[in-house]
Design a protein around this motif. Sequence first.
Motif, PDB file in Angstrom:
ATOM      1  N   ARG A 215      36.616  42.626  43.864  1.00  0.00           N
ATOM      2  CA  ARG A 215      37.998  43.060  43.633  1.00  0.00           C
ATOM      3  C   ARG A 215      38.530  43.884  44.806  1.00  0.00           C
ATOM      4  NH1 ARG A 215      40.085  42.360  38.554  1.00  0.00           N
ATOM      5  NH2 ARG A 215      38.631  41.725  36.900  1.00  0.00           N
ATOM      6  N   ALA A 216      37.623  44.558  45.522  1.00  0.00           N
ATOM      7  CA  ALA A 216      38.021  45.373  46.673  1.00  0.00           C
ATOM      8  C   ALA A 216      38.123  44.554  47.956  1.00  0.00           C
ATOM      9  CB  ALA A 216      37.029  46.517  46.862  1.00  0.00           C
ATOM     10  N   GLY A 217      37.836  43.258  47.879  1.00  0.00           N
ATOM     11  CA  GLY A 217      37.937  42.394  49.047  1.00  0.00           C
ATOM     12  C   GLY A 217      36.683  42.313  49.886  1.00  0.00           C
ATOM     13  N   TYR A 218      35.536  42.697  49.305  1.00  0.00           N
ATOM     14  CA  TYR A 218      34.251  42.565  49.991  1.00  0.00           C
ATOM     15  C   TYR A 218      33.487  41.384  49.407  1.00  0.00           C
ATOM     16  CZ  TYR A 218      35.161  47.220  51.883  1.00  0.00           C
ATOM     17  OH  TYR A 218      35.722  48.291  52.533  1.00  0.00           O
ATOM     18  N   ASP A 219      32.801  40.655  50.260  1.00  0.00           N
ATOM     19  CA  ASP A 219      32.080  39.462  49.819  1.00  0.00           C
ATOM     20  C   ASP A 219      30.962  39.859  48.855  1.00  0.00           C
ATOM     21  OD1 ASP A 219      30.619  37.110  49.514  1.00  0.00           O
ATOM     22  OD2 ASP A 219      30.869  36.519  51.608  1.00  0.00           O
ATOM     23  N   PRO A 220      31.034  39.455  47.577  1.00  0.00           N
ATOM     24  CA  PRO A 220      30.010  39.862  46.607  1.00  0.00           C
ATOM     25  C   PRO A 220      28.635  39.276  46.901  1.00  0.00           C
ATOM     26  CG  PRO A 220      31.441  38.193  45.656  1.00  0.00           C
ATOM     27  CD  PRO A 220      32.066  38.601  46.963  1.00  0.00           C
ATOM     28  N   ARG A 221      28.601  38.202  47.690  1.00  0.00           N
ATOM     29  CA  ARG A 221      27.307  37.588  48.034  1.00  0.00           C
ATOM     30  C   ARG A 221      26.483  38.479  48.958  1.00  0.00           C
ATOM     31  NH1 ARG A 221      30.291  32.101  49.804  1.00  0.00           N
ATOM     32  NH2 ARG A 221      31.474  33.771  50.861  1.00  0.00           N
ATOM     33  N   ALA A 222      27.123  39.510  49.523  1.00  0.00           N
ATOM     34  CA  ALA A 222      26.386  40.449  50.374  1.00  0.00           C
ATOM     35  C   ALA A 222      25.342  41.218  49.582  1.00  0.00           C
ATOM     36  CB  ALA A 222      27.355  41.421  51.042  1.00  0.00           C
ATOM     37  N   ALA A 223      25.502  41.284  48.255  1.00  0.00           N
ATOM     38  CA  ALA A 223      24.491  41.957  47.431  1.00  0.00           C
ATOM     39  C   ALA A 223      23.145  41.252  47.540  1.00  0.00           C
ATOM     40  CB  ALA A 223      24.952  41.997  45.973  1.00  0.00           C
ATOM     41  N   ASP A 257      24.042  34.453  40.767  1.00  0.00           N
ATOM     42  CA  ASP A 257      24.831  33.903  39.661  1.00  0.00           C
ATOM     43  C   ASP A 257      26.117  34.695  39.458  1.00  0.00           C
ATOM     44  OD1 ASP A 257      22.920  31.989  39.242  1.00  0.00           O
ATOM     45  OD2 ASP A 257      22.013  32.976  37.491  1.00  0.00           O
ATOM     46  N   TYR A 258      25.999  36.028  39.455  1.00  0.00           N
ATOM     47  CA  TYR A 258      27.166  36.854  39.163  1.00  0.00           C
ATOM     48  C   TYR A 258      28.084  36.991  40.378  1.00  0.00           C
ATOM     49  CZ  TYR A 258      25.924  37.733  34.406  1.00  0.00           C
ATOM     50  OH  TYR A 258      25.670  37.549  33.062  1.00  0.00           O
ATOM     51  N   ALA A 259      27.527  36.923  41.575  1.00  0.00           N
ATOM     52  CA  ALA A 259      28.374  36.907  42.767  1.00  0.00           C
ATOM     53  C   ALA A 259      29.257  35.661  42.766  1.00  0.00           C
ATOM     54  CB  ALA A 259      27.518  36.955  44.028  1.00  0.00           C
ATOM     55  N   GLN A 260      28.671  34.546  42.363  1.00  0.00           N
ATOM     56  CA  GLN A 260      29.443  33.310  42.287  1.00  0.00           C
ATOM     57  C   GLN A 260      30.518  33.402  41.211  1.00  0.00           C
ATOM     58  OE1 GLN A 260      28.974  30.866  44.580  1.00  0.00           O
ATOM     59  NE2 GLN A 260      30.873  30.026  43.736  1.00  0.00           N
ATOM     60  N   ARG A 261      30.200  34.066  40.131  1.00  0.00           N
ATOM     61  CA  ARG A 261      31.148  34.208  39.026  1.00  0.00           C
ATOM     62  C   ARG A 261      32.399  34.978  39.453  1.00  0.00           C
ATOM     63  NH1 ARG A 261      29.263  36.105  33.018  1.00  0.00           N
ATOM     64  NH2 ARG A 261      27.783  34.429  33.505  1.00  0.00           N
ATOM     65  N   VAL A 262      32.229  35.957  40.348  1.00  0.00           N
ATOM     66  CA  VAL A 262      33.377  36.779  40.744  1.00  0.00           C
ATOM     67  C   VAL A 262      33.996  36.340  42.067  1.00  0.00           C
ATOM     68  CG1 VAL A 262      32.516  38.781  39.470  1.00  0.00           C
ATOM     69  CG2 VAL A 262      31.931  38.534  41.893  1.00  0.00           C
ATOM     70  N   MET A 263      33.553  35.219  42.622  1.00  0.00           N
ATOM     71  CA  MET A 263      34.134  34.723  43.877  1.00  0.00           C
ATOM     72  C   MET A 263      35.649  34.520  43.793  1.00  0.00           C
ATOM     73  SD  MET A 263      32.225  34.666  46.526  1.00  0.00           S
ATOM     74  CE  MET A 263      33.107  33.521  47.599  1.00  0.00           C
ATOM     75  N   PRO A 264      36.187  34.022  42.669  1.00  0.00           N
ATOM     76  CA  PRO A 264      37.657  33.905  42.587  1.00  0.00           C
ATOM     77  C   PRO A 264      38.370  35.247  42.759  1.00  0.00           C
ATOM     78  CG  PRO A 264      36.627  32.572  40.881  1.00  0.00           C
ATOM     79  CD  PRO A 264      35.533  33.400  41.510  1.00  0.00           C
ATOM     80  N   LEU A 265      37.764  36.326  42.281  1.00  0.00           N
ATOM     81  CA  LEU A 265      38.359  37.654  42.448  1.00  0.00           C
ATOM     82  C   LEU A 265      38.350  38.055  43.925  1.00  0.00           C
ATOM     83  CD1 LEU A 265      36.669  39.532  39.444  1.00  0.00           C
ATOM     84  CD2 LEU A 265      39.009  38.643  39.561  1.00  0.00           C
ATOM     85  N   TYR A 266      37.269  37.736  44.609  1.00  0.00           N
ATOM     86  CA  TYR A 266      37.156  38.017  46.037  1.00  0.00           C
ATOM     87  C   TYR A 266      38.198  37.229  46.820  1.00  0.00           C
ATOM     88  CZ  TYR A 266      35.179  37.642  50.772  1.00  0.00           C
ATOM     89  OH  TYR A 266      34.993  37.624  52.132  1.00  0.00           O
TER      90      TYR A 266
END
Length: 271
Positions: A215-223, A257-266
């Motif tokens: 949501r903050a504009g950071y790539d969630p896959r970085a986790a 799995d969850y990074a992919q789930r929130v990719m639309p938000l990113y």
Amino acid sequence: MKARFVRVMSVAAAAWLVAACQTVQTTGAGAVGVDRSQMMMVSAAEVEQASGKQYQQVIAEARQKGVLNRDSAQLARVRAVSNRLIPQSVVFRRDAAQWHWEVNVIQSDELNAWCMAGGKMAVYSGLIDQLKLTDDELAAVMGHEIAHALREHSREQISKAMVTSVGASVAGALLGVGELGTDLMSMVGKVTFELPNSRLHETEADRIGVELAARAGYDPRAAISLWDKMSSRSNGGPPQWLSTHPGHDTRRKDLADYAQRVMPLYEQARR
């Protein structure tokens, strides 16, 4: 007779403990669906107050040792990331907008970061320098720690410890040994710096953390890359402060799995 009396009083004490607990929903589910209710024995206000005092003590000690915010560029970078993450916390709980957030960097070789109740946060320089974190990975770390505060995991840990402590103290008093006494500030320090979070808490923080980052504009896959870097520091296992976290493969898959789930938000945040 005495044994029977102790049993009766122990049952009464157990009933009192149950009555003293309250079931709360600390956060909304968000896109990641974290909606577990929690049993608490101590109020959020009490834990926030104790956390604030504990935080100021830690910051004062770091300042006295000359290890507080030594690198101005690094501090600016950390606070820039936090300034994008913090506004997203209202997705999970609206009252977080009224928290008195504080973010500082402590010069230390430790691979560590934490966020106390009420938004009192610190990142250790060793985590950034030794792992050569990108901004996306730094957001993953900070989002994870903010998630612990939003979910009030420390308050939950303290509540569980109080149940055990009160039960033992009541039984001890009945048998003529021990007495009841709880130092809340000390307990905050213990759960922040000494006791590892449970696997359930870590999973919740992982999932909320990737959503905050997205949501903050950071790539969630970085986790995922962050976790790989952390694991590589201990020959395929996590650093000591992550010793009770979920297993490497399990956690990596859940993060993916969850990074992919929130990719639309990113993707939306990046527009």
